[in-house]
Each structure stands twice: as C-alpha cells, then as structure tokens.
Scaffold this motif. Structure first.
Motif, mmCIF file in Angstrom:
data_model
loop_
_atom_site.group_PDB
_atom_site.id
_atom_site.type_symbol
_atom_site.label_atom_id
_atom_site.label_comp_id
_atom_site.label_asym_id
_atom_site.label_seq_id
_atom_site.Cartn_x
_atom_site.Cartn_y
_atom_site.Cartn_z
ATOM 1 N N ALA A 1 -31.413 -22.844 -3.969
ATOM 2 C CA ALA A 1 -31.230 -21.496 -3.057
ATOM 3 C C ALA A 1 -32.200 -20.437 -3.511
ATOM 4 O O ALA A 1 -32.799 -19.642 -2.511
ATOM 5 C CB ALA A 1 -29.671 -21.075 -3.301
ATOM 6 N N VAL A 2 -32.562 -20.058 -4.579
ATOM 7 C CA VAL A 2 -33.672 -19.031 -4.792
ATOM 8 C C VAL A 2 -34.983 -19.732 -4.462
ATOM 9 O O VAL A 2 -35.701 -18.654 -3.903
ATOM 10 C CB VAL A 2 -33.474 -18.890 -6.710
ATOM 11 N N LYS B 1 -36.361 -11.878 -14.970
ATOM 12 C CA LYS B 1 -35.269 -12.683 -14.678
ATOM 13 C C LYS B 1 -34.269 -11.968 -13.703
ATOM 14 O O LYS B 1 -34.181 -10.679 -13.580
ATOM 15 C CB LYS B 1 -34.318 -12.674 -16.214
ATOM 16 N N LEU B 2 -33.724 -12.648 -12.543
ATOM 17 C CA LEU B 2 -33.021 -12.302 -11.681
ATOM 18 C C LEU B 2 -31.713 -12.537 -12.199
ATOM 19 O O LEU B 2 -31.214 -13.812 -12.502
ATOM 20 C CB LEU B 2 -33.197 -13.024 -10.410
ATOM 21 N N GLY B 3 -30.951 -11.719 -12.538
ATOM 22 C CA GLY B 3 -29.590 -12.026 -13.092
ATOM 23 C C GLY B 3 -28.559 -12.518 -12.310
ATOM 24 O O GLY B 3 -28.613 -12.437 -10.805
ATOM 25 N N GLY B 4 -27.744 -13.460 -12.663
ATOM 26 C CA GLY B 4 -26.717 -14.181 -11.774
ATOM 27 C C GLY B 4 -25.752 -13.169 -11.494
ATOM 28 O O GLY B 4 -25.183 -13.260 -10.191
ATOM 29 N N SER B 5 -25.625 -12.005 -11.793
ATOM 30 C CA SER B 5 -24.730 -10.813 -11.276
ATOM 31 C C SER B 5 -25.499 -10.179 -10.171
ATOM 32 O O SER B 5 -24.798 -9.660 -9.398
ATOM 33 C CB SER B 5 -24.423 -9.780 -12.369
ATOM 34 N N VAL B 6 -26.891 -10.483 -9.937
ATOM 35 C CA VAL B 6 -27.258 -9.885 -8.692
ATOM 36 C C VAL B 6 -27.414 -10.941 -7.435
ATOM 37 O O VAL B 6 -27.133 -10.605 -6.514
ATOM 38 C CB VAL B 6 -28.920 -9.706 -8.855
ATOM 39 N N ILE B 7 -27.868 -12.346 -7.799
ATOM 40 C CA ILE B 7 -28.127 -13.096 -6.780
ATOM 41 C C ILE B 7 -26.942 -13.955 -6.413
ATOM 42 O O ILE B 7 -26.976 -14.738 -5.702
ATOM 43 C CB ILE B 7 -29.264 -14.154 -7.030
ATOM 44 N N THR B 8 -25.847 -13.638 -7.244
ATOM 45 C CA THR B 8 -24.243 -14.423 -6.895
ATOM 46 C C THR B 8 -23.245 -13.521 -6.891
ATOM 47 O O THR B 8 -23.421 -12.297 -7.451
ATOM 48 C CB THR B 8 -24.067 -15.698 -7.733
ATOM 49 N N ASP B 9 -22.114 -13.751 -6.278
ATOM 50 C CA ASP B 9 -20.850 -13.085 -6.409
ATOM 51 C C ASP B 9 -20.284 -13.681 -7.664
ATOM 52 O O ASP B 9 -19.683 -14.914 -7.632
ATOM 53 C CB ASP B 9 -20.101 -13.356 -5.370
ATOM 54 N N LYS B 10 -20.483 -12.974 -8.732
ATOM 55 C CA LYS B 10 -19.997 -13.572 -10.181
ATOM 56 C C LYS B 10 -18.242 -13.690 -10.140
ATOM 57 O O LYS B 10 -17.840 -14.560 -11.024
ATOM 58 C CB LYS B 10 -20.242 -12.977 -11.398
ATOM 59 N N GLN B 11 -17.415 -13.133 -9.230
ATOM 60 C CA GLN B 11 -16.138 -13.348 -9.340
ATOM 61 C C GLN B 11 -15.678 -14.794 -8.644
ATOM 62 O O GLN B 11 -14.499 -15.049 -8.609
ATOM 63 C CB GLN B 11 -15.356 -12.162 -8.541
ATOM 64 N N GLU C 1 -19.583 -20.621 -7.280
ATOM 65 C CA GLU C 1 -20.657 -21.084 -6.393
ATOM 66 C C GLU C 1 -20.803 -20.339 -5.265
ATOM 67 O O GLU C 1 -20.701 -20.860 -4.009
ATOM 68 C CB GLU C 1 -20.327 -22.640 -6.248
ATOM 69 N N THR C 2 -20.780 -19.047 -5.121
ATOM 70 C CA THR C 2 -21.013 -18.214 -4.059
ATOM 71 C C THR C 2 -22.271 -17.502 -4.304
ATOM 72 O O THR C 2 -22.418 -16.555 -5.329
ATOM 73 C CB THR C 2 -19.811 -17.194 -3.716
ATOM 74 N N LEU C 3 -23.171 -17.614 -3.392
ATOM 75 C CA LEU C 3 -24.554 -16.611 -3.521
ATOM 76 C C LEU C 3 -24.393 -15.464 -2.752
ATOM 77 O O LEU C 3 -23.379 -15.255 -1.922
ATOM 78 C CB LEU C 3 -25.449 -17.458 -2.564
ATOM 79 N N ASP C 4 -25.031 -14.418 -3.347
ATOM 80 C CA ASP C 4 -25.138 -13.216 -2.757
ATOM 81 C C ASP C 4 -26.330 -13.172 -2.022
ATOM 82 O O ASP C 4 -27.326 -12.704 -2.281
ATOM 83 C CB ASP C 4 -24.997 -12.011 -3.636
ATOM 84 N N GLU C 5 -26.330 -13.777 -0.539
ATOM 85 C CA GLU C 5 -27.430 -14.114 0.297
ATOM 86 C C GLU C 5 -28.409 -12.757 0.507
ATOM 87 O O GLU C 5 -29.400 -12.744 0.407
ATOM 88 C CB GLU C 5 -26.916 -14.434 1.433
ATOM 89 N N GLU C 6 -27.400 -11.736 0.672
ATOM 90 C CA GLU C 6 -28.435 -10.356 1.133
ATOM 91 C C GLU C 6 -28.955 -9.683 0.077
ATOM 92 O O GLU C 6 -30.370 -9.800 -0.081
ATOM 93 C CB GLU C 6 -27.323 -9.527 1.357
ATOM 94 N N HIS C 7 -28.552 -10.058 -1.223
ATOM 95 C CA HIS C 7 -29.378 -9.629 -2.587
ATOM 96 C C HIS C 7 -30.344 -10.727 -2.728
ATOM 97 O O HIS C 7 -31.292 -10.072 -3.377
ATOM 98 C CB HIS C 7 -28.377 -9.739 -3.749
ATOM 99 N N LEU C 8 -30.220 -11.782 -2.719
ATOM 100 C CA LEU C 8 -31.327 -12.743 -2.947
ATOM 101 C C LEU C 8 -32.395 -12.505 -2.077
ATOM 102 O O LEU C 8 -33.796 -12.544 -2.256
ATOM 103 C CB LEU C 8 -30.634 -14.120 -2.583
ATOM 104 N N ALA C 9 -32.176 -12.327 -0.617
ATOM 105 C CA ALA C 9 -33.187 -11.855 0.366
ATOM 106 C C ALA C 9 -33.903 -10.564 -0.046
ATOM 107 O O ALA C 9 -35.140 -10.575 0.199
ATOM 108 C CB ALA C 9 -32.673 -11.799 1.790
#
Ligand SMILES: Nc1ncnc2c1ncn2[C@@H]1O[C@H](COP(=O)(O)OP(=O)(O)OP(=O)(O)O)[C@@H](O)[C@H]1O
Ligand SMILES: C=C(C)CCOP(=O)(O)O
Length: 242
Positions: free
Chosen positions: A84-85, A6-16, A19-27
C-alpha cells in the motif's frame, strides 16, 4: 547525501483498528516525499498491520516464536502494508522498490542484528528503497520483530546517512507538561516524560525510539506529518535528538 525517513505506523495506519490504512495521511506523506532531491531511503513501521498480529501471536523484539502461522501472519500483514505504501508512492511517481527484511536480516544468539540489503545499489540506480518493519529469524528464538526504528539506526550506520527523520503521529517528543521538546541530548534528562504507545505496540513506543536515536551518529528529528515537508526541504522540525 543520504536521507533516511521512517513513516511511523501511527501516521500511515489507524493504529486502533486492525489492518486499517490512513489513506489520507499516506497520500499526504507520498506528496511530500515526491519533492525530495537527495538520495532517500524509506522505512515504515507496523501500525495496525504489524502490531496487532505480533501481539496476538506473542511475538515482540524480545519474545520469539517458532510458530510459523504467527510468523507468517506478521510478515504477510507487513507486506500488504508495504504494498500500500508503494502504491501511494508510485501514484506520485516516486521510484520506490520494496525491501522485506525477513529475506535480508537475522539476529544472532545475543540479539545482534545483521542486515544485508541491496539498498546502496538501489540508491545509486536512482530508486527509493522502501523497507518494511518485519519479523526476522533469531538464533535460538525462532523469529522476533525488527522494528522500523531499529532498521533506521542500522541503515543510518551502514549508509553513513546525513540526516534521519521519524515521522510519527505526534508533532515531536512531549515534556511532562505536554510541550514539544526542542532538543534531547540525554535519555536521563527526559526519561520521566517518555512512555510507550497509546495503541497496541510490541516495540516500546516513544521511549524505545529516543533511546535508539541517541545511539546514532547522524542527527535525527521526531516530528508529525505537518513537519514532513520541512524535513524533506532540509529543516529540522519537531524534536531534534542527539
Ligand atoms: N513523551 C512523549 N512524547 C510523544 N509521544 C509519546 C511520549 N510518550 C509516549 N508517547 C507515545 O508514543 C507514540 C508514538 O510512538 P509509536 O511507536 O506509536 O509511533 P510510530 O513509530 O509512528 O508507530 P509504529 O511503531 O507503529 O511504527 C505516541 O502516539 C504516544 O502515544
Ligand atoms: C510489529 C511489527 C512487525 C512492526 C514493528 O515496528 P515499529 O512499528 O517500527 O515499532
């Protein structure tokens, strides 16, 4: 050998931020996943896509809704995150295909989850099924949220998974002093240290995660992005649960 990650939402998005991705983490996650050589099922959580809409419309794993606008808002945001994933995975040549639980799962009147997906066939055909957390129809309640953690547990049972990993925004489960716990074998032993999530979260944060993982037969690990490569390589980074 089947791996569930599981890729946690707290890793692949900015939870604060909604609807903001964390592009660097996702890559980074996609690059690590590209190195896998076992059958792999991916699940991803909601982060700032699912949880904000769910909270705005009063929908959680327990609180249902018959409001179609709210139900669709959560599903549609999760589908955008899933897109996006998939795009990040395709960039690394990972043969990922989407699974949307709204069309494949439901809960009965007791809240029991049933999930019928083509995951097994996808795996045997060499694809990487990529399952989003979602809203699903719930007898007597309209729709409720199905969390990525619940989907992981259900899929691990159905597929008799060898290993399960939850990649979260923390390096593992912390004890009361903030140190990463090596191994958790019972909920009671760590209950005091377990909280919800720092951000908007309708599914219970770390306490719900540990509880769900302890119910499973397969060994599970909770780790941060730095541990992902090791997990894919067969290591057990972060906190081992069960
Ligand atoms: N004892 C603990 N150890 C580690 N994290 C904890 C603990 N207690 C509470 N938490 C919180 O749990 C959060 C991780 O759970 P969360 O549900 O946010 O992660 P996720 O699964 O990556 O996200 P999502 O639910 O969006 O998929 C951490 O950010 C932290 O705030
Ligand atoms: C709110 C939604 C749709 C996602 C809930 O799943 P989680 O992020 O795995 O807790």
């Amino acid at each position: 050998m089947t791996l569930i990650l599981k890729l946690g939402g707290s890793v692949i998005t900015d939870k604060q931020r909604p609807e903001t991705l964390d592009e660097e983490h996702l890559a980074r996650a996609a690059a690590a996943i590209a190195e896998h050589d076992e059958e792999l099922v991916l699940v991803h959580g909601g982060g700032s896509f699912g949880h904000h809409h769910a909270s705005e419309h009063g929908i959680s794993s327990e609180a249902g809704s018959h409001d179609v606008t709210g139900a669709f808002a959560v599903h549609d945001a999760m589908r955008r995150l899933n897109d996006a994933v998939l795009a990040a995975l395709h960039e690394r040549d990972v043969p990922a295909l989407p699974i949307h639980p709204l069309s494949a799962a439901a809960r009965d009147g007791d809240g029991e989850l049933s999930l019928s997906t083509p995951v097994e066939t996808m795996l045997s055909e060499g694809f990487v099924p990529t399952v989003q957390a979602d809203v699903i129809a719930h007898t007597g309640a309209g729709v409720t949220v199905v969390s990525g953690d619940e989907l992981v547990v259900e899929l691990a049972e159905q597929l008799d998974a060898e290993r399960v990993g939850l990649c979260a925004g923390v390096p593992g489960v912390f004890d009361e002093e903030g140190k990463v716990i090596d191994r958790i074998e019972s909920f009671a032993a760590v209950q005091e240290a377990l909280g919800g999530s720092d951000a908007t979260d309708v599914t219970g944060g770390m306490a719900a995660k540990v509880r769900a993982l302890l119910d499973m037969d397969a060994p599970a690990s909770v780790f941060g992005l730095d541990g992902l490569e090791g997990f894919i390589d067969g290591e057990s980074p972060g906190t081992r649960v069960g």
